[in-house]
Write a protein that holds these residues in place. Sequence first.
Motif, PDB file in Angstrom:
ATOM      1  N   VAL A   1       0.839  -1.198   0.000  1.00 46.17           N
ATOM      2  CA  VAL A   1       0.000   0.000   0.000  1.00 46.17           C
ATOM      3  C   VAL A   1       0.875   1.250   0.000  1.00 46.17           C
ATOM      4  N   TRP A   2       1.939   1.233   0.810  1.00 43.71           N
ATOM      5  CA  TRP A   2       2.825   2.400   0.871  1.00 43.71           C
ATOM      6  C   TRP A   2       3.548   2.632  -0.453  1.00 43.71           C
ATOM      7  N   LEU A   3       4.057   1.575  -1.065  1.00 42.38           N
ATOM      8  CA  LEU A   3       4.773   1.730  -2.329  1.00 42.38           C
ATOM      9  C   LEU A   3       3.860   2.269  -3.424  1.00 42.38           C
ATOM     10  N   SER A   4       2.637   1.761  -3.503  1.00 40.98           N
ATOM     11  CA  SER A   4       1.716   2.267  -4.523  1.00 40.98           C
ATOM     12  C   SER A   4       1.365   3.730  -4.245  1.00 40.98           C
ATOM     13  N   TYR A   5       1.246   4.086  -2.972  1.00 36.69           N
ATOM     14  CA  TYR A   5       1.003   5.483  -2.581  1.00 36.69           C
ATOM     15  C   TYR A   5       2.172   6.378  -3.008  1.00 36.69           C
ATOM     16  N   GLU A   6       3.406   5.910  -2.796  1.00 35.54           N
ATOM     17  CA  GLU A   6       4.575   6.703  -3.178  1.00 35.54           C
ATOM     18  C   GLU A   6       4.663   6.869  -4.696  1.00 35.54           C
ATOM     19  N   LEU A   7       4.283   5.843  -5.445  1.00 33.47           N
ATOM     20  CA  LEU A   7       4.304   5.952  -6.903  1.00 33.47           C
ATOM     21  C   LEU A   7       3.257   6.943  -7.394  1.00 33.47           C
ATOM     22  N   ARG A   8       2.135   7.035  -6.706  1.00 37.41           N
ATOM     23  CA  ARG A   8       1.150   8.058  -7.067  1.00 37.41           C
ATOM     24  C   ARG A   8       1.675   9.440  -6.686  1.00 37.41           C
ATOM     25  N   ARG A   9       2.401   9.545  -5.581  1.00 33.69           N
ATOM     26  CA  ARG A   9       3.046  10.824  -5.237  1.00 33.69           C
ATOM     27  C   ARG A   9       4.034  11.230  -6.330  1.00 33.69           C
ATOM     28  N   ALA A  10       4.681  10.241  -6.936  1.00 35.47           N
ATOM     29  CA  ALA A  10       5.652  10.532  -7.990  1.00 35.47           C
ATOM     30  C   ALA A  10       4.980  11.002  -9.275  1.00 35.47           C
ATOM     31  N   GLY A  11       3.656  10.833  -9.382  1.00 32.08           N
ATOM     32  CA  GLY A  11       2.936  11.348 -10.537  1.00 32.08           C
ATOM     33  C   GLY A  11       2.298  10.307 -11.427  1.00 32.08           C
ATOM     34  N   PHE A  12       2.407   9.027 -11.069  1.00 35.40           N
ATOM     35  CA  PHE A  12       1.725   7.997 -11.846  1.00 35.40           C
ATOM     36  C   PHE A  12       0.243   7.997 -11.468  1.00 35.40           C
ATOM     37  N   GLU A  13      -0.613   7.773 -12.448  1.00 35.62           N
ATOM     38  CA  GLU A  13      -2.043   7.921 -12.241  1.00 35.62           C
ATOM     39  C   GLU A  13      -2.604   6.829 -11.329  1.00 35.62           C
ATOM     40  N   VAL A  14      -3.722   7.160 -10.689  1.00 38.39           N
ATOM     41  CA  VAL A  14      -4.341   6.269  -9.709  1.00 38.39           C
ATOM     42  C   VAL A  14      -4.608   4.889 -10.298  1.00 38.39           C
ATOM     43  N   ASP A  15      -5.169   4.852 -11.507  1.00 34.22           N
ATOM     44  CA  ASP A  15      -5.533   3.558 -12.095  1.00 34.22           C
ATOM     45  C   ASP A  15      -4.357   2.849 -12.748  1.00 34.22           C
ATOM     46  N   GLN A  16      -3.190   3.520 -12.813  1.00 33.22           N
ATOM     47  CA  GLN A  16      -2.011   2.885 -13.394  1.00 33.22           C
ATOM     48  C   GLN A  16      -1.302   1.982 -12.402  1.00 33.22           C
ATOM     49  N   VAL A  17      -1.388   2.323 -11.127  1.00 35.06           N
ATOM     50  CA  VAL A  17      -0.599   1.646 -10.093  1.00 35.06           C
ATOM     51  C   VAL A  17      -1.481   0.694  -9.304  1.00 35.06           C
ATOM     52  N   TRP A  18      -1.051  -0.546  -9.234  1.00 29.91           N
ATOM     53  CA  TRP A  18      -1.752  -1.557  -8.424  1.00 29.91           C
ATOM     54  C   TRP A  18      -0.905  -1.913  -7.212  1.00 29.91           C
ATOM     55  N   PRO A  19      -1.462  -2.067  -6.011  1.00 31.55           N
ATOM     56  CA  PRO A  19      -2.893  -2.011  -5.715  1.00 31.55           C
ATOM     57  C   PRO A  19      -3.431  -0.585  -5.734  1.00 31.55           C
ATOM     58  N   ARG A  20      -4.659  -0.449  -6.238  1.00 32.35           N
ATOM     59  CA  ARG A  20      -5.339   0.835  -6.287  1.00 32.35           C
ATOM     60  C   ARG A  20      -5.754   1.247  -4.874  1.00 32.35           C
ATOM     61  N   PRO A  21      -6.048   2.550  -4.651  1.00 31.27           N
ATOM     62  CA  PRO A  21      -6.439   3.006  -3.319  1.00 31.27           C
ATOM     63  C   PRO A  21      -7.896   2.741  -2.979  1.00 31.27           C
ATOM     64  N   THR A  22      -8.637   2.120  -3.903  1.00 30.13           N
ATOM     65  CA  THR A  22     -10.025   1.731  -3.650  1.00 30.13           C
ATOM     66  C   THR A  22     -10.263   0.357  -4.249  1.00 30.13           C
ATOM     67  N   ASN A  23     -11.346  -0.278  -3.833  1.00 31.05           N
ATOM     68  CA  ASN A  23     -11.736  -1.559  -4.397  1.00 31.05           C
ATOM     69  C   ASN A  23     -12.271  -1.361  -5.814  1.00 31.05           C
ATOM     70  N   PRO A  24     -11.956  -2.250  -6.752  1.00 31.62           N
ATOM     71  CA  PRO A  24     -11.052  -3.388  -6.668  1.00 31.62           C
ATOM     72  C   PRO A  24      -9.597  -2.941  -6.727  1.00 31.62           C
ATOM     73  N   ARG A  25      -8.735  -3.713  -6.109  1.00 29.28           N
ATOM     74  CA  ARG A  25      -7.331  -3.323  -6.013  1.00 29.28           C
ATOM     75  C   ARG A  25      -6.606  -3.445  -7.340  1.00 29.28           C
ATOM     76  N   ILE A  26      -7.083  -4.350  -8.189  1.00 26.04           N
ATOM     77  CA  ILE A  26      -6.502  -4.513  -9.516  1.00 26.04           C
ATOM     78  C   ILE A  26      -7.621  -4.370 -10.536  1.00 26.04           C
ATOM     79  N   LEU A  27      -7.482  -3.364 -11.388  1.00 24.41           N
ATOM     80  CA  LEU A  27      -8.485  -3.070 -12.398  1.00 24.41           C
ATOM     81  C   LEU A  27      -7.754  -2.619 -13.661  1.00 24.41           C
ATOM     82  N   PRO A  28      -7.876  -3.347 -14.765  1.00 25.75           N
ATOM     83  CA  PRO A  28      -7.187  -2.946 -15.994  1.00 25.75           C
ATOM     84  C   PRO A  28      -7.501  -1.505 -16.371  1.00 25.75           C
ATOM     85  N   ALA A  29      -6.486  -0.785 -16.832  1.00 23.71           N
ATOM     86  CA  ALA A  29      -6.660   0.629 -17.171  1.00 23.71           C
ATOM     87  C   ALA A  29      -7.734   0.825 -18.226  1.00 23.71           C
ATOM     88  N   ALA A  30      -7.837  -0.124 -19.161  1.00 30.38           N
ATOM     89  CA  ALA A  30      -8.845  -0.009 -20.213  1.00 30.38           C
ATOM     90  C   ALA A  30     -10.260  -0.071 -19.627  1.00 30.38           C
TER      91      ALA A  30
END
Length: 341
Positions: free
Chosen positions: A74-103
Amino acid sequence: MAVRPSTKAEAWVLFDHIVANAALGGVYGNPWIIGPDEQLHFDPDYETLAQLLGVPLHLKAGTQSGVPALALDVWLSYELRRAGFEVDQVWPRPTNPRILPAAVAALIKSLPAGLRGQVANRIAKNTSIPNVTSSSAAILGKNYLKQVDVIITDWATGPELLVSTKRMDSSYGKNAPHRIEESYGDAKNLRLRHPLAALGFVFGLRSDILQTEPKTADWLFDLLVKLGQEDDAYHATCLVLMEYADDAALPEAQDEPPPAGILEPGPEPEGEGEDVSASILDATVDQIIKRLPKVKILSDRTPTELAPSRFLAAMVMRVLGATPVNMHEEARRRRAAVLSK
């Protein structure tokens, strides 16, 4: 009869609340700074990490629950979003479902408001819809599928970042060799099929190893450093050295849990994800978070080669370096904004 939520479901409620408080309104602070040496550095949010690491201690969640290592994911995905990667690009996502294809996420956003709400609600309530959503993901390496903990991927690019996490809070001499041997094999398996992906390994370790088994600590640190230096292993490795009181300790680790068996492609079958969603009032969650066991990150005792700041910078730059400049534009902008000051 009401079904009690699983430990993992309860943990997700606390994890999500901590991350939401750290990024109010979905706004993530820029992690890049100019250090005292006048060089660009990634400045991890250790306060949020410490809170997340307190969750499994509060829940007394053993290793087999998956919650202790999940705090790192959870922390690593949070840090990657801080770095500027989009919410739906980084898994686990910050909401359910944790893995959701970007498409799929893009499709949902394109729907008319009423239908969008219905579809989004259905997906949020179903952790694992076969071939659509999941709580964990397996990536095909050279010879076999490997469950990977933190991922950036899309059908157009393939995997861009793959990070595996492990955690050990006790029984160091007994379990450390197994963890290292497994990590070597996983690194080669993934690296050979995805040579351009940023491949990383993060190891969470309780700091009492420095007093109880100092020789094991030296051996482990040395091998973790080497894991990040070999041509066919990880591009970078990381050590999160955690200090917390004995009365907050997790249940004593037993023998390594047995392998899950041969993984199948795609998400797990329906019904094998997080079994029950936990529902806790926000006020109650706030009170729990305030009383979480205190965890301190011993960055001053961590070898420079394994520092989380160095690791995160290496992972971000590896992704940006392997993609054209018109991709991950926000991640590039955040870094450039600090350099231009």
